[in-house]
Design an enzyme around this catalytic site. Structure first.
Site, PDB file in Angstrom:
ATOM      1  N   HIS A  44       0.845  -1.194   0.000  1.00  0.00           N
ATOM      2  CA  HIS A  44       0.000   0.000   0.000  1.00  0.00           C
ATOM      3  C   HIS A  44       0.886   1.251   0.000  1.00  0.00           C
ATOM      4  O   HIS A  44       1.256   1.757   1.064  1.00  0.00           O
ATOM      5  CB  HIS A  44      -0.906   0.011   1.228  1.00  0.00           C
ATOM      6  CG  HIS A  44      -1.851  -1.153   1.296  1.00  0.00           C
ATOM      7  ND1 HIS A  44      -1.434  -2.422   1.613  1.00  0.00           N
ATOM      8  CD2 HIS A  44      -3.195  -1.231   1.082  1.00  0.00           C
ATOM      9  CE1 HIS A  44      -2.481  -3.239   1.595  1.00  0.00           C
ATOM     10  NE2 HIS A  44      -3.550  -2.542   1.277  1.00  0.00           N
ATOM     11  N   LEU A  50      -8.319  -2.458  10.946  1.00  0.00           N
ATOM     12  CA  LEU A  50      -8.450  -1.019  11.163  1.00  0.00           C
ATOM     13  C   LEU A  50      -9.189  -0.683  12.457  1.00  0.00           C
ATOM     14  O   LEU A  50     -10.167  -1.314  12.819  1.00  0.00           O
ATOM     15  CB  LEU A  50      -9.150  -0.389   9.959  1.00  0.00           C
ATOM     16  CG  LEU A  50      -8.342  -0.480   8.661  1.00  0.00           C
ATOM     17  CD1 LEU A  50      -9.129   0.087   7.491  1.00  0.00           C
ATOM     18  CD2 LEU A  50      -7.007   0.230   8.802  1.00  0.00           C
ATOM     19  N   GLY A  59     -10.207   4.779   7.139  1.00  0.00           N
ATOM     20  CA  GLY A  59     -10.739   3.459   7.466  1.00  0.00           C
ATOM     21  C   GLY A  59     -10.815   3.213   8.952  1.00  0.00           C
ATOM     22  O   GLY A  59     -11.790   2.633   9.459  1.00  0.00           O
ATOM     23  N   HIS A  62      -3.793   3.208  -3.587  1.00  0.00           N
ATOM     24  CA  HIS A  62      -4.031   2.826  -2.185  1.00  0.00           C
ATOM     25  C   HIS A  62      -3.414   1.467  -1.869  1.00  0.00           C
ATOM     26  O   HIS A  62      -2.639   1.338  -0.917  1.00  0.00           O
ATOM     27  CB  HIS A  62      -5.530   2.781  -1.879  1.00  0.00           C
ATOM     28  CG  HIS A  62      -5.845   2.187  -0.534  1.00  0.00           C
ATOM     29  ND1 HIS A  62      -5.804   2.921   0.625  1.00  0.00           N
ATOM     30  CD2 HIS A  62      -6.176   0.924  -0.171  1.00  0.00           C
ATOM     31  CE1 HIS A  62      -6.097   2.135   1.649  1.00  0.00           C
ATOM     32  NE2 HIS A  62      -6.337   0.912   1.190  1.00  0.00           N
ATOM     33  N   GLU A  91     -17.475  -3.286  24.493  1.00  0.00           N
ATOM     34  CA  GLU A  91     -16.728  -4.534  24.635  1.00  0.00           C
ATOM     35  C   GLU A  91     -15.535  -4.623  23.683  1.00  0.00           C
ATOM     36  O   GLU A  91     -14.449  -5.069  24.088  1.00  0.00           O
ATOM     37  CB  GLU A  91     -17.642  -5.742  24.411  1.00  0.00           C
ATOM     38  CG  GLU A  91     -18.682  -5.954  25.495  1.00  0.00           C
ATOM     39  CD  GLU A  91     -19.978  -5.217  25.216  1.00  0.00           C
ATOM     40  OE1 GLU A  91     -20.939  -5.398  25.998  1.00  0.00           O
ATOM     41  OE2 GLU A  91     -20.035  -4.452  24.226  1.00  0.00           O
ATOM     42  N   HIS A 143     -28.589 -14.538  25.154  1.00  0.00           N
ATOM     43  CA  HIS A 143     -27.546 -14.360  26.161  1.00  0.00           C
ATOM     44  C   HIS A 143     -26.918 -15.688  26.613  1.00  0.00           C
ATOM     45  O   HIS A 143     -26.110 -15.700  27.532  1.00  0.00           O
ATOM     46  CB  HIS A 143     -28.110 -13.625  27.379  1.00  0.00           C
ATOM     47  CG  HIS A 143     -28.286 -12.153  27.155  1.00  0.00           C
ATOM     48  ND1 HIS A 143     -29.044 -11.649  26.128  1.00  0.00           N
ATOM     49  CD2 HIS A 143     -27.783 -11.078  27.818  1.00  0.00           C
ATOM     50  CE1 HIS A 143     -29.013 -10.313  26.169  1.00  0.00           C
ATOM     51  NE2 HIS A 143     -28.249  -9.951  27.186  1.00  0.00           N
TER      52      HIS A 143
END
Length: 663
Positions: free
Chosen positions: A24, A114, A154, A261, A413, A475
């Site tokens: 990249h 990312l 990103g 890119h 989380e 759950h």
């Protein structure tokens, strides 16, 4: 020489990517002046001691632009060679496709997925703030450094960046500085097709200072970048985002296009880039001697910084000998002899393993001052907080009290797990985080990176099965055990009682890999013969006289059914051995002799029991074994009714044992 050094970063990146025919180039070419301004004028480092405690941390969150990082490490003397650059993305090279922690000297964390790097950077900043609050004294800034991250569009599109940056702003992490390479380009084209939000307003709303540098109108404006960094450092109550407007692939015929890119420029375009930038060298990977002399100035400055820090620390050690001793122990990772702490193994009544974990955590916390962590807004249910005692006050980690050891991550989380990675990577801490086991799905990518980096984060994951009960199938974890067990280098402990829980904690804190502690909501018995044997991952909890007829193998709460089934089978003259298997990964590390002793191959009749997916168990069940597991989702009802409905009963274990014996 400033301009030539910036162009050296660009040309080395372009040449390495072209030689590999993969990579990249866009980001390194556009971001080179940002990286140069930071490394040459602000970043505190010593290439002769890359792990110096008080160095600044630089994290390339946009890890696909890895050649930017490698070019910097090469130029600034971190041990990479010209040959390493020439072997970019090749087998066994020190320059893999994305930066890898522990593989390339100077790389602070593994990035590429990312947004992970931004969240790691928040964790580094948390660690710096916490350790500074604990150890610094007037005139002695023992812990005093910045965390810098470079991200792209990103990273900011990924949800984890929002979670992590919200946390950073809330906690006023003023020593966190993020550069945003704002070039408006992703793989599919211009970001307008997916990403039109006002990034400045977003970060200001999250309590960040936002600064701007225009590198389109004024390319390579190092003075403006340095001024922004200086202003960011002056803001102590907010993290800073420096929005750098850049052109992807600057200086190339493909400048501003998504075509540069994620693909090499092509030999012809590399040559045209050299001509446009006025590059003086004719040989590939050649750098003018003047550049080496120029970058050495920053290297010498860093060497001096560490020398001054060491002199200061020597005076600190004389004035505060106990603090200095504690600091050195923390940074070296010293631990007390946990295996001989008898109080860790003392439990007198049936308890849920989330409760026994809480007891062990608090007993260890008093002896391990580096232990720090918390939950994603579930501490009262996870029982993951450290309770104040008469002698020890833990407190909460807040902007008013960075010395606090109880973290409140909020309902974040994914960011929680990645922030915890950064805390652990920083050094000086033993970091843990916690949530319901079902939400490990939100954490999984960060957990995978814990394992890839060999970072011993502890994950406390409670409410581990259909035992969750009335909350129902949304759950109730079913496939999560097999998902975590499938991650290489991840230890998954599902203890059956308090002593196994203590062993799991010891394994987690003394090992080098991340550990998931998978814990029950419901009470479980305490067993006479459990304990440190759980460090081997699997062991004989209760044996028969002579060779067993059948092996009953289980983890966690289902060990109870096996223990009772053993007694029922004995009434019919069937000899059963109960094997507790809290951690497959540790069991597989044992010798063949040990594994054969626990699970003798001659005993073909076997029943494996676990309230989760059966896929983990086929290896141990063998050709004649039976597995009692979950092949569907759970349901909403009281836990005892669910265990009965799905076959986790003593009667079913007995029936399956007889069925296996009859084969």
């Amino acid at each position: 020489m400033q301009q030539t050094t910036i162009n050296a970063i660009r040309i080395l990146s372009a040449e390495a990517i072209q030689k590999a025919n993969s990579g990249h180039p866009g980001l390194p070419l556009g971001s080179a002046p940002i990286a140069y301004a930071l490394w040459q004028n602000h970043l505190k480092f010593n290439n002769a001691d890359p792990k110096w405690d008080n160095r600044d941390r630089f994290i390339l969150s946009a890890g696909h632009g890895s050649m930017l990082n490698y070019a910097l490490l090469y130029l600034y003397g971190f041990g990479l060679t010209k040959e390493d650059l020439q072997n970019f993305r090749q087998m066994d090279s020190k320059t893999p496709g994305h930066p890898e922690y522990g593989h390339t000297v100077g790389v602070e964390t593994t990035t590429g997925p990312l947004g992970q790097g931004i969240a790691n950077a928040v964790g580094f900043a948390v660690a710096e703030a916490h350790l500074a609050a604990r150890y610094n004294r007037k005139g002695f800034p023992v812990v005093d450094h910045y965390t810098y991250a470079l991200c792209g569009d990103g990273c900011l599109e990924e949800g984890i960046s929002y979670e992590a940056c919200s946390f950073a702003g809330t906690h006023e992490l003023g020593k966190l500085i993020v550069f945003y390479d704002d070039n408006d380009i992703t793989i599919e084209g211009n970001t307008d097709i997916t990403f039109k939000e006002d990034v400045q307003k977003r970060f200001e709303a999250q309590n960040w200072q936002v600064l701007k540098v225009d590198l389109v109108k004024r390319p390579d404006d190092v003075k403006a970048i340095c001024a922004a960094i200086a202003k960011a450092k002056k803001e102590t109550k907010k993290p800073s985002l420096i929005i750098c407007k850049t052109k992807i692939g600057y200086g190339t015929p493909l400048e501003g296009s998504h075509k540069c890119h994620g693909a090499p420029l092509g030999e012809e375009n590399v040559q045209k880039t050299k001509e446009k930038l006025g590059w003086p060298c004719t040989e590939a990977f050649e750098v003018p001697e003047e550049v080496w002399a120029h970058v050495s100035e920053a290297c010498l400055k860093g060497e001096k910084s560490e020398l001054e820090w060491k002199e200061m620390f020597a005076k600190y050690a004389k004035q505060y000998p106990e603090l200095a001793k504690s600091y050195k122990a923390a940074m070296s990772g010293e631990l007390p002899d946990l295996e001989n702490m008898e109080e860790l193994f003392q439990f007198e009544k049936p308890m849920a393993t989330r409760q026994t974990s809480a007891a062990v955590l608090n007993r260890i916390a008093a002896a391990v001052p580096e232990l720090i962590g918390g939950s994603a807004d579930l501490a009262p249910s996870n029982l993951s907080d450290m309770k104040d005692t008469e002698t020890v006050k833990y407190g909460d980690f807040t902007p008013e009290n960075y010395a606090g050891r109880n973290m409140h991550f909020g309902i974040r989380e994914h960011a929680m797990a990645a922030i915890t990675n950064g805390m652990q990577l920083h050094g000086g801490l033993r970091a843990y985080c916690s949530t319901f086991f079902i939400f490990s799905d939100y954490c999984k990518h960060a957990m995978r990176l814990s394992a890839l980096m060999n970072v011993p984060v502890v994950y406390i994951l409670t409410h581990d099965s259909i035992g969750v009960g009335e909350d129902g199938p949304t759950h109730e974890p079913v496939e999560q055990l097999i998902a975590l067990r499938s991650i290489p280098n991840m230890k998954v402990y599902r203890p059956a009682d308090g002593k196994e829980t203590a062993a799991a904690w010891i394994s987690a804190l003394t090992g080098t890999a991340p550990t998931a502690l998978v814990l029950t909501r419901q009470n479980l018995p305490q067993y006479e013969n459990s304990g440190l044997a759980a460090l081997k991952g699997g062991y004989v909890l209760k044996d028969s006289k002579g060779t067993p007829d059948v092996l009953l193998i289980a983890s966690g709460s289902e060990v109870e059914q096996c223990m009772e089934a053993k007694e029922e089978l004995a009434k019919e003259g069937i000899k059963a051995r109960v094997v507790s298997m809290p951690c497959f990964e540790e069991f597989e590390k044992q010798s063949d002799e040990y594994k054969e002793k626990v699970l003798p191959s001659a005993v073909k009749a076997r029943v494996c029991v676990e309230a989760g997916s059966p896929y983990s168990w086929y290896k141990y069940a063998g050709e004649k074994g039976e597995i009692i597991g979950m092949s569907t989702f759970g349901a909403s009802a009281p836990a005892p009714l669910l265990f009965k409905k799905f076959g986790f009963t003593v009667e079913n274990v007995v029936e399956k044992a007889k069925l296996s014996l009859a084969k």
